[in-house]
Scaffold this active site. Structure first.
Site, short mmCIF file in Angstrom:
data_model
loop_
_atom_site.label_atom_id
_atom_site.label_comp_id
_atom_site.label_asym_id
_atom_site.label_seq_id
_atom_site.Cartn_x
_atom_site.Cartn_y
_atom_site.Cartn_z
N CYS A 174 -0.66 3.53 7.06
CA CYS A 174 -0.84 2.07 6.96
C CYS A 174 0.30 1.32 7.66
CB CYS A 174 -0.89 1.67 5.49
SG CYS A 174 -0.95 -0.11 5.24
N CYS A 202 2.37 4.13 2.40
CA CYS A 202 1.29 5.07 2.71
C CYS A 202 1.42 5.39 4.20
CB CYS A 202 -0.07 4.46 2.38
SG CYS A 202 -0.15 3.97 0.64
N CYS A 241 -10.36 -11.31 3.77
CA CYS A 241 -9.43 -10.28 3.32
C CYS A 241 -8.07 -10.95 3.18
CB CYS A 241 -9.42 -9.18 4.39
SG CYS A 241 -8.30 -7.86 4.04
N CYS A 298 4.93 -4.57 1.95
CA CYS A 298 4.51 -3.74 0.81
C CYS A 298 5.65 -2.80 0.47
CB CYS A 298 3.27 -2.93 1.20
SG CYS A 298 2.54 -2.03 -0.18
N CYS A 330 -8.67 -2.85 9.02
CA CYS A 330 -8.01 -2.30 7.82
C CYS A 330 -6.74 -1.58 8.21
CB CYS A 330 -8.86 -1.23 7.17
SG CYS A 330 -10.26 -1.79 6.33
N GLU A 372 -0.80 -12.06 6.94
CA GLU A 372 -2.03 -12.16 7.72
C GLU A 372 -3.23 -12.24 6.79
OE1 GLU A 372 -0.92 -10.40 11.94
OE2 GLU A 372 -1.45 -8.82 10.54
N1 SAH Z 1 -2.47 -2.04 -1.11
C1 SAH Z 1 -3.83 -2.05 -1.44
C2 SAH Z 1 -4.65 -3.06 -0.66
C3 SAH Z 1 -4.34 -3.23 0.79
S1 SAH Z 1 -4.73 -1.90 1.86
C4 SAH Z 1 -4.41 -0.65 -1.29
O1 SAH Z 1 -3.74 0.21 -0.73
O2 SAH Z 1 -5.53 -0.46 -1.76
C5 SAH Z 1 -6.50 -2.06 2.07
C6 SAH Z 1 -7.21 -0.77 2.47
O3 SAH Z 1 -6.94 -0.41 3.85
C7 SAH Z 1 -6.77 0.42 1.64
O4 SAH Z 1 -7.84 1.22 1.24
C8 SAH Z 1 -5.91 1.16 2.62
O5 SAH Z 1 -5.73 2.47 2.24
C9 SAH Z 1 -6.67 0.98 3.90
N2 SAH Z 1 -5.90 1.31 5.10
C10 SAH Z 1 -4.56 1.24 5.26
N3 SAH Z 1 -4.21 1.64 6.50
C11 SAH Z 1 -5.35 1.95 7.15
C12 SAH Z 1 -5.63 2.37 8.49
N4 SAH Z 1 -4.66 2.52 9.39
N5 SAH Z 1 -6.92 2.60 8.83
C13 SAH Z 1 -7.92 2.38 7.92
N6 SAH Z 1 -7.70 1.96 6.65
C14 SAH Z 1 -6.43 1.74 6.26
FE1 SF4 Z 2 0.75 -0.80 0.73
FE2 SF4 Z 2 -0.68 -0.14 2.88
FE3 SF4 Z 2 -0.35 1.63 0.92
FE4 SF4 Z 2 -1.94 -0.52 0.53
S1 SF4 Z 2 -2.28 1.15 1.99
S2 SF4 Z 2 -0.36 0.30 -0.86
S3 SF4 Z 2 -0.81 -2.06 1.75
S4 SF4 Z 2 1.28 0.78 2.24
#
Ligand code: SAH
Ligand code: SF4
Length: 408
Positions: free
Chosen positions: A140, A137, A126, A133, A390, A113
């Site tokens: 996410c 996390c 973005c 991934c 995000c 996406e």
């Molecule tokens: N993997 C990289 C980049 C992609 S995630 C990283 O983790 O930095 C981009 C941003 O979105 C990151 O700061 C991530 O922590 C945040 N993010 C992920 N899940 C989210 C959610 N459910 N609500 C708000 N931000 C989120």
């Molecule tokens: Fe991967 Fe989501 Fe963690 Fe970024 S925030 S490293 S995309 S699992």
């Protein structure tokens, strides 16, 4: 003629299934010296590479026959051996707030996406760096999807080209603007601030900023992300200022310094917690690279790429990481690091285990940071109705049973 060998050099360290399935190698993602070598291999004049470069990245043409400075036989020769086609778009959604999301489909059927967030006078794209991934996390949505594969530089850049096509955003990059981009990247902080306020040419651009905050961990696909950053910021190509390209990482410490040395782009760090015990749980890569090591790498980054602030991202999870004590601990941690903290309201997804902190708690957290002189904007939630906010991105692509993923 071995055109494929030259072009697939651009994908040498990637899982290049998509390239193998594509009929012809793509020129998108090759560097200018590689294009120049290719011209020689094809028996063409070397200057053709510069012409192609302009057509690809300044004009955005998708068909060799539209390149009217290149004669017909040469156009035909190129069309026979190489491709400049875009990937497909399986879905294209527009939010009530004009955020757009594309589900981009590559030659092997894998999907990622890409999201466009207009916020006049800026327009931010973005982009994704991986299908899924490997990290998980806990807040996410992408983290719930098995990593399928790394994207190639070509596939990363294609997301930008496709967005520019759809937004009708070609034609504003001139050589005058390229010169301006070069000098903006070199100028003093004061001059740069003025230039960042935007020239009239730039003010008409719909796409001004690129963030690697889509699907995937960019620093786990390092070579391709570096290559893509350098293509994005090439003053004679797409000509984004290095200050307007941001790579976000969850904390792949060994690659952070090298990113600075090889690209000079902005760094964003997904911090989300101030104590290792909590960060180990919600950002599991912390077990390998704890907070102190991560912040040391950030201190070095601002030496390597001076006069930049690190953008720390902090997702606001109700009752988890959002207390005033956490905010005070964050101030201590960031002491001595030029920083900005983006407070991101948690965006829910189906089955997500958290709720977002209340406005009061987010503001109370932010006030502590502001009192310590740290800029801490609260990120606006955009495109939530189309699951484009995000952390909400996830594609249906799944790894096939037994399929191996090559790590770069
Ligand atoms: N993997 C990289 C980049 C992609 S995630 C990283 O983790 O930095 C981009 C941003 O979105 C990151 O700061 C991530 O922590 C945040 N993010 C992920 N899940 C989210 C959610 N459910 N609500 C708000 N931000 C989120
Ligand atoms: Fe991967 Fe989501 Fe963690 Fe970024 S925030 S490293 S995309 S699992």
């Amino acid at each position: 003629m071995n055109t494929a060998a030259i072009i697939t050099k651009t994908a040498e360290q990637a899982d290049n299934t998509a390239e193998l399935m594509a009929e012809k190698p793509s020129l998108i993602g090759a560097s200018l010296p590689e294009l120049t070598d290719l011209m020689a291999t094809m028996g063409l004049e070397r200057f053709r590479a510069k012409q192609l470069w302009g057509w690809l990245y300044n004009k955005g043409v998708t068909d060799f026959s539209a390149m009217h400075t290149i004669n017909k036989p040469t156009q035909q020769l190129l069309a026979q051996h190489v491709s400049i086609a875009r990937a497909g778009v399986s879905k294209n959604a527009v939010s009530f707030d004009n955020t757009r999301k594309w589900l981009v489909k590559f030659a092997d059927g894998r999907e990622v996406e890409t999201v466009y967030i207009p916020d006049a006078p800026r327009g931010t794209l973005c982009i994704s760096s991986q299908v899924g991934c490997t990290l998980a996390c806990t807040f996410c949505h992408t983290g719930t999807q098995n990593l399928v594969r790394n994207l190639t530089a070509s596939e990363i850049i294609t997301q930008v080209l496709m967005a520019k096509d759809d937004l009708h955003d070609w034609g504003s990059t001139s050589s005058a603007e390229a010169t301006k981009t070069r000098s903006a990247d070199r100028a003093s902080p004061e001059r740069r601030a003025g230039q960042d306020r935007m020239s009239s040419a730039e003010a008409t651009k719909k796409l001004t900023n690129i963030v690697f905050m889509g699907m995937g961990e960019p620093l786990f696909n390092f070579e391709h992300v570096v290559r893509a950053c350098n293509l994005l910021t090439d003053p004679d190509g797409l000509a984004f200022s290095k200050r307007k390209v941001t790579v976000s990482t969850s904390g792949v410490v060994p690659k952070i310094r090298e990113l600075g040395e090889r690209t000079g782009v902005n760094l964003a760090v997904s911090l989300h917690a101030v104590r290792d015990d909590l960060r180990n749980e919600i950002v599991p890569i912390n077990r390998k690279y704890p907070i102190a090591e991560l912040l040391d790498a950030c201190r070095d980054y601002v030496k390597i790429v001076p006069s930049r602030r690190i953008m720390f991202e902090y997702v606001m999870l109700d009752g988890v990481n959002d207390s005033v004590e956490d905010a005070r601990a964050l101030v201590k941690l960031l002491k001595g690091i030029p920083s900005k903290v983006n407070l991101i309201p948690f965006n829910p997804w189906p089955g997500s285990p958290y709720t977002c902190s209340s406005n009061n708690r987010i503001h109370a957290f932010g006030r502590e940071l502001i009192a310590a002189g740290i800029a801490s904007p609260i990120r606006k939630t955009r495109g939530q109705d189309i699951m484009a906010a995000c952390g909400q991105l996830k594609s249906a692509s799944e790894r096939k049973k037994g399929e191996k993923v090559k790590r770069v």
